[in-house]
Design a protein around this motif. Structure first.
Motif, PDB file in Angstrom:
ATOM      1  N   ALA A 212       0.831  -1.209   0.000  1.00  0.00           N
ATOM      2  CA  ALA A 212       0.000   0.000   0.000  1.00  0.00           C
ATOM      3  C   ALA A 212       0.864   1.258   0.000  1.00  0.00           C
ATOM      4  O   ALA A 212       0.585   2.210  -0.737  1.00  0.00           O
ATOM      5  N   ILE A 213       1.913   1.273   0.813  1.00  0.00           N
ATOM      6  CA  ILE A 213       2.788   2.451   0.863  1.00  0.00           C
ATOM      7  C   ILE A 213       3.481   2.661  -0.478  1.00  0.00           C
ATOM      8  O   ILE A 213       3.535   3.777  -1.004  1.00  0.00           O
ATOM      9  N   GLY A 214       4.014   1.586  -1.056  1.00  0.00           N
ATOM     10  CA  GLY A 214       4.643   1.697  -2.366  1.00  0.00           C
ATOM     11  C   GLY A 214       3.665   2.142  -3.433  1.00  0.00           C
ATOM     12  O   GLY A 214       4.006   2.953  -4.308  1.00  0.00           O
ATOM     13  N   SER A 215       2.430   1.645  -3.373  1.00  0.00           N
ATOM     14  CA  SER A 215       1.416   2.030  -4.348  1.00  0.00           C
ATOM     15  C   SER A 215       1.080   3.505  -4.238  1.00  0.00           C
ATOM     16  O   SER A 215       0.908   4.190  -5.256  1.00  0.00           O
ATOM     17  N   ILE A 216       0.997   4.008  -3.006  1.00  0.00           N
ATOM     18  CA  ILE A 216       0.707   5.432  -2.818  1.00  0.00           C
ATOM     19  C   ILE A 216       1.823   6.278  -3.418  1.00  0.00           C
ATOM     20  O   ILE A 216       1.564   7.273  -4.116  1.00  0.00           O
ATOM     21  N   PHE A 217       3.068   5.892  -3.166  1.00  0.00           N
ATOM     22  CA  PHE A 217       4.188   6.629  -3.741  1.00  0.00           C
ATOM     23  C   PHE A 217       4.108   6.653  -5.265  1.00  0.00           C
ATOM     24  O   PHE A 217       4.188   7.717  -5.898  1.00  0.00           O
ATOM     25  N   VAL A 218       3.978   5.475  -5.873  1.00  0.00           N
ATOM     26  CA  VAL A 218       4.025   5.366  -7.331  1.00  0.00           C
ATOM     27  C   VAL A 218       2.850   6.087  -7.975  1.00  0.00           C
ATOM     28  O   VAL A 218       3.026   6.878  -8.914  1.00  0.00           O
ATOM     29  N   VAL A 219       1.644   5.836  -7.494  1.00  0.00           N
ATOM     30  CA  VAL A 219       0.454   6.410  -8.120  1.00  0.00           C
ATOM     31  C   VAL A 219       0.453   7.930  -8.007  1.00  0.00           C
ATOM     32  O   VAL A 219       0.186   8.642  -8.991  1.00  0.00           O
ATOM     33  N   THR A 220       0.763   8.463  -6.834  1.00  0.00           N
ATOM     34  CA  THR A 220       0.736   9.916  -6.666  1.00  0.00           C
ATOM     35  C   THR A 220       1.811  10.605  -7.500  1.00  0.00           C
ATOM     36  O   THR A 220       1.563  11.679  -8.068  1.00  0.00           O
ATOM     37  N   ILE A 221       2.985   9.999  -7.595  1.00  0.00           N
ATOM     38  CA  ILE A 221       4.053  10.615  -8.389  1.00  0.00           C
ATOM     39  C   ILE A 221       3.696  10.610  -9.870  1.00  0.00           C
ATOM     40  O   ILE A 221       3.864  11.610 -10.577  1.00  0.00           O
ATOM     41  N   VAL A 222       3.199   9.475 -10.362  1.00  0.00           N
ATOM     42  CA  VAL A 222       2.849   9.375 -11.780  1.00  0.00           C
ATOM     43  C   VAL A 222       1.705  10.323 -12.124  1.00  0.00           C
ATOM     44  O   VAL A 222       1.714  10.970 -13.177  1.00  0.00           O
ATOM     45  N   MET A 223       0.717  10.439 -11.232  1.00  0.00           N
ATOM     46  CA  MET A 223      -0.424  11.298 -11.522  1.00  0.00           C
ATOM     47  C   MET A 223      -0.015  12.765 -11.671  1.00  0.00           C
ATOM     48  O   MET A 223      -0.608  13.505 -12.459  1.00  0.00           O
ATOM     49  N   LEU A 277      -8.513  -0.090   2.476  1.00  0.00           N
ATOM     50  CA  LEU A 277      -8.300  -1.505   2.200  1.00  0.00           C
ATOM     51  C   LEU A 277      -7.176  -2.085   3.066  1.00  0.00           C
ATOM     52  O   LEU A 277      -7.208  -3.259   3.411  1.00  0.00           O
ATOM     53  N   VAL A 278      -6.175  -1.264   3.368  1.00  0.00           N
ATOM     54  CA  VAL A 278      -4.998  -1.745   4.095  1.00  0.00           C
ATOM     55  C   VAL A 278      -4.677  -0.765   5.212  1.00  0.00           C
ATOM     56  O   VAL A 278      -4.679   0.452   5.003  1.00  0.00           O
ATOM     57  N   LYS A 282       0.517  -0.203  10.429  1.00  0.00           N
ATOM     58  CA  LYS A 282       1.342  -1.319  10.878  1.00  0.00           C
ATOM     59  C   LYS A 282       2.776  -1.177  10.391  1.00  0.00           C
ATOM     60  O   LYS A 282       3.696  -1.767  10.967  1.00  0.00           O
ATOM     61  N   GLU A 283       2.931  -0.431   9.312  1.00  0.00           N
ATOM     62  CA  GLU A 283       4.267  -0.287   8.714  1.00  0.00           C
ATOM     63  C   GLU A 283       4.992   0.929   9.232  1.00  0.00           C
ATOM     64  O   GLU A 283       6.193   1.079   9.024  1.00  0.00           O
ATOM     65  N   LEU A 284       4.282   1.841   9.873  1.00  0.00           N
ATOM     66  CA  LEU A 284       4.880   3.116  10.309  1.00  0.00           C
ATOM     67  C   LEU A 284       5.399   3.038  11.725  1.00  0.00           C
ATOM     68  O   LEU A 284       5.021   2.183  12.488  1.00  0.00           O
TER      69      LEU A 284
END
Length: 284
Positions: A212-223, A277-278, A282-284
């Motif tokens: 989820a964290i990686g997805s947030i990084f990738v999606v926001t940067i690409v957008m 969704l996630v 837990k990761e922070l």
């Protein structure tokens, strides 16, 4: 005594709150305010108009551009997830030595030692019509004429995105994997689970926060990106970021601000869905 402790607490959070206010809240509020302004070819006129949003949301070009940007984001997300998960899995479970894990992980970060623009430009002599890829394929007899889609196309844009942002997926997933208790994997094997069953039922659920964290990084940067689309598409593809940049180059700052607000809302909704969704806490 309680009042003193309360003041101490406020003083401790004051510096971070001030930074948050000055560098996040104030700029976003300014963009929102400017998005309602009027403008001409030479000036910005303070007002409260909905015209910028009407022109933006009622234009077919806007919807096509947003769909194109979403397409880039989804394709890049899928590819970076597959590649990043594979690399993280290899580093976490196949490389036993912590020293070698660190060394190989640092190797993955080497491209970040150079500028993104330089890394993008480095693809041009490789993918060009007379580049290394086409020359090699012609020499091997695999093609009869150079492939035109390799450069200045959507393929080149996605390739650059994957090259630039895969590490943003590798880092959080690897961080999740190294935290997995190896006794859980042994228990799964003792219970008769195959490698794929262990991956699907044990490893993947425990890696969801990192994904989820990686997805947030990738999606926001690409957008929000515009440089990659501009360089790698050769001006043949549009994106929301590029549309905003073009508006600003024409001094249409209120229109660009309205576009930025719509994009911000879309990105925030995407992040909100991921966080629903996630539980990334837990990761922070």
């Amino acid at each position: 005594m309680k009042r003193v402790n309360s003041w101490v607490t406020y003083l401790q959070v004051a510096p971070l709150s001030l930074v948050f206010l000055l560098f996040l809240v104030v700029p976003i509020a300014t963009i929102v305010v400017v998005s309602f302004f009027d403008y001409s070819t030479t000036q910005i006129i303070p007002a409260f108009l909905l015209q910028n949003y009407e022109e933006l949301l009622l234009s077919p070009v806007t919807w096509q551009t947003y769909l194109q940007t979403l397409q880039f984001a989804v394709i890049t997300w899928v590819l970076t997830l597959l590649i990043g998960f594979t690399i993280a899995y290899y580093l976490a479970f196949y490389v036993r030595s912590p020293t070698w894990q660190t060394v190989l992980f640092l190797v993955c970060t080497i491209p970040f030692w150079t500028s993104n623009i330089i890394r993008m430009i480095s693809w041009i002599p490789f993918l060009g019509r007379n580049g290394l890829m086409n020359s090699a394929l012609l020499e091997l007899g695999l093609i009869q004429q150079p492939l035109e889609f390799l450069l200045f196309s959507n393929f080149a844009v996605v390739l650059a995105y994957v090259h630039l942002y895969t590490l943003f997926m590798v880092v959080p997933i690897f961080n999740s994997m190294v935290r997995i208790d190896r006794s859980l994997l042994e228990a799964a094997r003792d219970g008769g689970a195959s490698g794929w069953q262990t991956l699907w039922n044990v490893i993947l659920p425990l890696c969801k926060p990192g994904i989820a964290i990686g997805s947030i990084f990738v999606v926001t940067i690409v957008m929000g990106d515009f440089v990659t689309v501009r360089l790698m598409s050769g001006g043949q593809t549009a994106s929301v970021g590029l549309m905003m940049m073009n508006a600003m180059s024409l001094l249409q700052y209120p229109a660009a601000a309205a576009n930025a607000v719509v994009l911000l809302i879309l990105v925030l909704l995407t992040v909100a869905v991921m966080m629903r969704l996630v539980d990334i806490r837990k990761e922070l």
